[in-house]
Design a protein around this motif. Sequence first.
Motif, PDB file in Angstrom:
ATOM      1  N   HIS A   1      38.454  44.136 -25.924  1.00 45.78           N
ATOM      2  CA  HIS A   1      38.428  43.610 -24.560  1.00 45.78           C
ATOM      3  C   HIS A   1      39.848  43.545 -24.027  1.00 45.78           C
ATOM      4  CE1 HIS A   1      39.367  40.077 -27.020  1.00 45.78           C
ATOM      5  NE2 HIS A   1      39.912  39.532 -25.939  1.00 45.78           N
TER       6      HIS A   1
ATOM      7  N   ILE B   1      41.540  48.007 -23.327  1.00 45.35           N
ATOM      8  CA  ILE B   1      40.627  47.220 -24.156  1.00 45.35           C
ATOM      9  C   ILE B   1      40.861  47.451 -25.650  1.00 45.35           C
ATOM     10  CG2 ILE B   1      38.851  47.127 -22.379  1.00 45.35           C
ATOM     11  CD1 ILE B   1      37.353  49.310 -23.928  1.00 45.35           C
TER      12      ILE B   1
ATOM     13  N   LYS C   1      36.015  41.990 -31.040  1.00 43.91           N
ATOM     14  CA  LYS C   1      35.393  42.732 -29.948  1.00 43.91           C
ATOM     15  C   LYS C   1      36.468  43.279 -29.016  1.00 43.91           C
ATOM     16  CE  LYS C   1      32.055  42.254 -26.177  1.00 43.91           C
ATOM     17  NZ  LYS C   1      31.161  41.330 -25.436  1.00 43.91           N
TER      18      LYS C   1
END
Length: 348
Positions: free
Chosen positions: A31, A98, A29
């Motif tokens: 981030h 990110i 993911k």
Amino acid sequence: MDVSMTTWVLTIVGLCALIAVDFFIGGRKPHEVSLKEAGIWTTVWIVLAGLFGLGVALLGGGEASGEFFAGFITEKSLSVDNLFVFVLIMAKFAVPTIYQQRVLMVGVLIALVLRGIFIAAGAAIISTFSWVFFIFGAFLIWTAWKLIQEARSDEEDEEDEEFEENRLLKAVERRFPSTDKYHGTKLTIVENGKRLMTPMLIVMLAIGTTDVLFALDSIPAIFGLTQDPYIVFTANAFALMGLRQLYFLIGGLLKKLVHLSYGLSVILGFIGVKLVLHALHETGVHVPEISIPVSLGVICAVLIVTTITSLMASKKQAQVEDAAEGDGARSTRKGQDADAEHRADVDS
């Protein structure tokens, strides 16, 4: 160290499993990576490398284990130099925070595959032509001298560096059309019926292919410590796989390691001399050879001294800059006070 094909396969499968775990836990993911997360994963990879080195000691003996640790520390220290370039690449392509971890993960995997090819080629050449040690040794000594010259020129020229794309990357950008915007983690998109590359794919290729330039000195360096392809490959793998987390952990400290180039030049020069001595020994000339314990001690000592002197020099420079800012502020205030007095005299 006698390594069977089964051991090779199990090692590669194990490394792939570790990479998969790293990806699904921390990298799937997008981030912003915190210092805590980077610190934990950096520690995990170092511990795994230590456990692997102990495993090498059990299977191959203390000498093989010493070669692995010497190679791992050398490759890790050389990989820190890669981070300077990674910072420039991230800045040039304006990679959002990110997405930086995804870029580094794929880029490092590309670098690992390319290094595997380099290692296989180097091992084949060494097994056939022993005189190649002279070439490797001379190349490392030349690289060490070049590093010193670059470090001295950097001290005189304090202008910001810019990343210059290599020829392969320029050829890819010319041949394949690309977009100007990031589209999440997508590598390509279809726009108006046409397949386009995204900046994400380009920056991943930049990270991976740029590492090839660093492999030109790091691969001969580790072959100067051991000629075992298994140890060379695994030391490189463990050094590279923790590079992504190290980027986020010490990113802010990179500018403070002002003497790193000098330390790396000493290490490369030392290994270059070791290679030349080994080459002379292989040709029948009776010369002393440098043992692995001595090599490991020299490498660790150089890195410790370099780190300490770098931090001391950075602290001193920061104090000088603070003092200069303080003097500038006081001069400004004096000027303002003098102007105020002059206006008061005029008004009276």
